[in-house]
Design an enzyme around this catalytic site. Structure first.
Site: not given
Length: 342
Positions: A168, A242, A338
């Protein structure tokens, strides 16, 4: 030069971010051509403003008022670029919807991206986050991208190594943050396709459907169904997907946690560390289905924070901080957010 650009001011962004936060931009530009980008760069007043690049608005938590130039990437187009003995090379403009692009690759007969079906956002945003799901990351099929450099005014091409992809993560979150604007992305999809169905949810869905030799489109359909069942539709309930990264911990910490939590969900990594399921940690910390102010944790998936109605960026920030605190207190594990707060 500014009069050539369709600039708008005090522009409402509520419909342009999936969390549904009622924010406004000081200035707003829907970028539809590369020529507009050159005009923007040539205007010293505009190019000096703080910038926020907006793709699908799906990995973003906005403050109420953005004192910045918000650029919505709307460059569109996709095509087969080339092929060789091993790969087919497909290129898409940055404004293309990611999921629509994945479906197009499958319709054209090219497998590879199916595990990344139904991930929200745009093609141009995918490399920034190095999006991933169900055992596959975007970097696995990435070949190159072109980007506009706001410092030099030139277009540059970066290969996989130059992008410094990680879990990520990429160079676009660090060294090139706010400097490079991704224009298009090229993917190399293998002619010798292999299925990735290691995740239990995917394997179970295919078995239940009596599909024992799945095609790429079968895997895509399975993942679409799984995601639709587990994740809220942003058109109905505001969310950014998410919200926390799955933390990666040492084998020693995992061993200690297993002594107290025998049902700990973890996945072995190639370097000997373990990835823990952030959603499981959040649920065990008691947050699944709970709210703090106008933001809350989704009832079906604790990894997803949602807008209960009228939530602000600060509401979401406070909820995330409290979850991080409680998970760290209970497990000794730090959760990393995130989405980008802007």
């Amino acid at each position: 030069m500014a009069n050539k650009l369709p600039l708008q001011h005090d522009y409402p962004l509520q419909k342009l971010n999936t969390f549904g936060i009622a924010a406004k931009a000081r200035s707003f530009l829907q970028l539809q051509t590369r020529e507009q980008l050159l005009s923007l760069h040539a205007d010293h007043t505009l190019s000096a403003l703080p910038r926020l690049i907006l793709g699908g608005g799906s990995n973003l938590v906005l403050s109420d008022q953005l004192d910045a130039l918000v650029i919505q990437m709307s460059l569109m187009g996709k095509h087969k670029l080339a092929e060789d003995a091993e790969y087919v090379y497909l290129q898409a403009e940055a404004g293309e919807n990611w999921h629509a692009f994945v479906l197009w690759t499958l319709a054209e007969g090219y497998g590879g991206l199916e595990n990344l079906s139904l991930i929200p956002g745009t093609v141009g945003a995918a490399p920034i986050q190095n999006i991933g799901a169900y055992g596959v990351e975007m970097q696995d099929y990435f070949y190159s991208l072109s980007a506009f450099d706001f410092v030099t005014g030139e277009t540059v091409v970066l290969d996989k190594e130059a992008c410094k992809f990680a879990y990520r993560d990429s160079i676009f979150k660090h060294q090139y943050k706010d400097r490079l604007l991704i224009l298009d992305v090229t993917f190399a999809l293998p002619k010798q396709w292999q299925a990735h169905i290691n995740y239990a949810d995917v394997a179970k869905f295919l078995t239940d459907q009596h599909i024992h030799a799945p095609l790429a489109v079968d895997i895509s359909n399975a993942i679409i169904a799984i995601r639709q069942n587990k994740l809220p539709d942003p058109a109905v309930i505001g969310n950014a997907g998410s919200f926390f990264k799955n933390p990666i911990v040492s084998a020693d910490l995992r061993k200690r946690l297993l002594q107290s939590y025998t049902d700990l969900v973890s996945y072995a990594q190639p370097d000997g560390q373990f990835k823990l399921a952030a959603g499981w940690l959040i649920e065990q910390a008691g947050w699944k289905g709970r709210s703090l102010g106008r933001a809350g944790v989704y009832e079906k998936q604790a990894l997803v924070l949602v807008n209960r109605g009228g939530a602000t960026g600060e509401d979401v920030r406070q909820l995330a901080k409290q979850i991080q605190h409680d998970v760290a207190l209970k497990f000794g594990v730090d959760l990393e957010i995130e989405p980008v707060f802007a």
